[in-house]
Design a protein around this motif. Sequence first.
Motif, PDB file in Angstrom:
ATOM      1  N   UNK A  78     -39.293  50.404 -25.418  1.00 24.23           N
ATOM      2  CA  UNK A  78     -38.500  50.460 -26.649  1.00 24.23           C
ATOM      3  C   UNK A  78     -37.062  50.139 -26.254  1.00 24.23           C
ATOM      4  N   UNK A  79     -36.465  49.148 -26.923  1.00 19.87           N
ATOM      5  CA  UNK A  79     -35.098  48.735 -26.591  1.00 19.87           C
ATOM      6  C   UNK A  79     -34.191  48.893 -27.799  1.00 19.87           C
ATOM      7  N   UNK A  80     -32.974  49.297 -27.514  1.00 22.46           N
ATOM      8  CA  UNK A  80     -31.907  49.299 -28.508  1.00 22.46           C
ATOM      9  C   UNK A  80     -30.884  48.279 -28.055  1.00 22.46           C
ATOM     10  N   UNK A  81     -30.623  47.298 -28.902  1.00 20.37           N
ATOM     11  CA  UNK A  81     -29.661  46.239 -28.620  1.00 20.37           C
ATOM     12  C   UNK A  81     -28.525  46.342 -29.625  1.00 20.37           C
ATOM     13  N   UNK A  82     -27.303  46.428 -29.122  1.00 23.76           N
ATOM     14  CA  UNK A  82     -26.125  46.560 -29.979  1.00 23.76           C
ATOM     15  C   UNK A  82     -25.304  45.281 -29.866  1.00 23.76           C
ATOM     16  N   UNK A  83     -24.970  44.704 -31.013  1.00 30.17           N
ATOM     17  CA  UNK A  83     -24.208  43.465 -31.081  1.00 30.17           C
ATOM     18  C   UNK A  83     -22.899  43.695 -31.815  1.00 30.17           C
ATOM     19  N   UNK A  84     -21.847  43.022 -31.342  1.00 31.40           N
ATOM     20  CA  UNK A  84     -20.566  43.016 -32.051  1.00 31.40           C
ATOM     21  C   UNK A  84     -20.227  41.578 -32.400  1.00 31.40           C
ATOM     22  N   UNK A  85     -19.572  41.408 -33.530  1.00 33.05           N
ATOM     23  CA  UNK A  85     -19.098  40.082 -33.908  1.00 33.05           C
ATOM     24  C   UNK A  85     -17.758  39.875 -33.211  1.00 33.05           C
ATOM     25  N   UNK A  86     -17.700  38.868 -32.347  1.00 35.09           N
ATOM     26  CA  UNK A  86     -16.501  38.581 -31.570  1.00 35.09           C
ATOM     27  C   UNK A  86     -15.939  37.217 -31.978  1.00 35.09           C
ATOM     28  N   UNK A  87     -14.827  36.844 -31.383  1.00 31.82           N
ATOM     29  CA  UNK A  87     -14.244  35.525 -31.648  1.00 31.82           C
ATOM     30  C   UNK A  87     -15.200  34.410 -31.223  1.00 31.82           C
ATOM     31  N   UNK A  88     -16.114  34.702 -30.280  1.00 35.04           N
ATOM     32  CA  UNK A  88     -17.095  33.716 -29.806  1.00 35.04           C
ATOM     33  C   UNK A  88     -18.412  33.790 -30.573  1.00 35.04           C
ATOM     34  N   UNK A  89     -18.491  34.673 -31.555  1.00 37.76           N
ATOM     35  CA  UNK A  89     -19.730  34.862 -32.308  1.00 37.76           C
ATOM     36  C   UNK A  89     -20.340  36.219 -31.979  1.00 37.76           C
ATOM     37  N   UNK A  90     -21.556  36.442 -32.415  1.00 37.65           N
ATOM     38  CA  UNK A  90     -22.248  37.714 -32.169  1.00 37.65           C
ATOM     39  C   UNK A  90     -22.669  37.797 -30.714  1.00 37.65           C
ATOM     40  N   UNK A  91     -22.288  38.903 -30.063  1.00 40.92           N
ATOM     41  CA  UNK A  91     -22.593  39.084 -28.644  1.00 40.92           C
ATOM     42  C   UNK A  91     -23.133  40.489 -28.393  1.00 40.92           C
ATOM     43  N   UNK A  92     -23.978  40.578 -27.403  1.00 41.39           N
ATOM     44  CA  UNK A  92     -24.578  41.832 -26.973  1.00 41.39           C
ATOM     45  C   UNK A  92     -23.535  42.678 -26.256  1.00 41.39           C
ATOM     46  N   UNK A  93     -23.419  43.956 -26.626  1.00 47.14           N
ATOM     47  CA  UNK A  93     -22.505  44.876 -25.934  1.00 47.14           C
ATOM     48  C   UNK A  93     -23.263  46.020 -25.281  1.00 47.14           C
ATOM     49  N   UNK A  94     -24.518  46.261 -25.701  1.00 47.27           N
ATOM     50  CA  UNK A  94     -25.330  47.304 -25.085  1.00 47.27           C
ATOM     51  C   UNK A  94     -26.802  46.952 -25.215  1.00 47.27           C
TER      52      UNK A  94
END
Length: 149
Positions: free
Chosen positions: A111-127
Amino acid sequence: MSKAIKKSPIVGGTADETEANFYEALQTGDIERLMACWADEDDVICVHPGSPRLVGLGAVRAAFDAVLSNGGVRIQMEALRKIESMTSAVHSVRERIDILTNEGAVDAYAIATNVYHKTAQGWRLVAHHVSAGGASESEDISDSSHVLH
């Protein structure tokens, strides 16, 4: 001496597209494509089952270099659940991983939890936090639905 973190652009502009790129990179063993999914932040976090918390792109890359040292991972994303806002997204997924044993291929689940933030480069994985699942695919446990009359 540390390796330089090299980023390459990702096509697409949604958290879903970044997640698809992440899992495709795992399947093909493409470390550059996989690392391009991550935000360029000092505090990105990754936790693999039974492993310590990895903080920073260098530690994350070293862990995935080890995971991909024998090629791609036979992994499929299933049962996606999402919580999204304008600048962040949290995805919970069941990962089905084909493991080769002496008796042949066996499915394992995580089971995975993936957290994304919208950055200046687009949506990126942070966790990316993965916990071992059961020996077989199990259904989600959730509250029973309430019907209002």
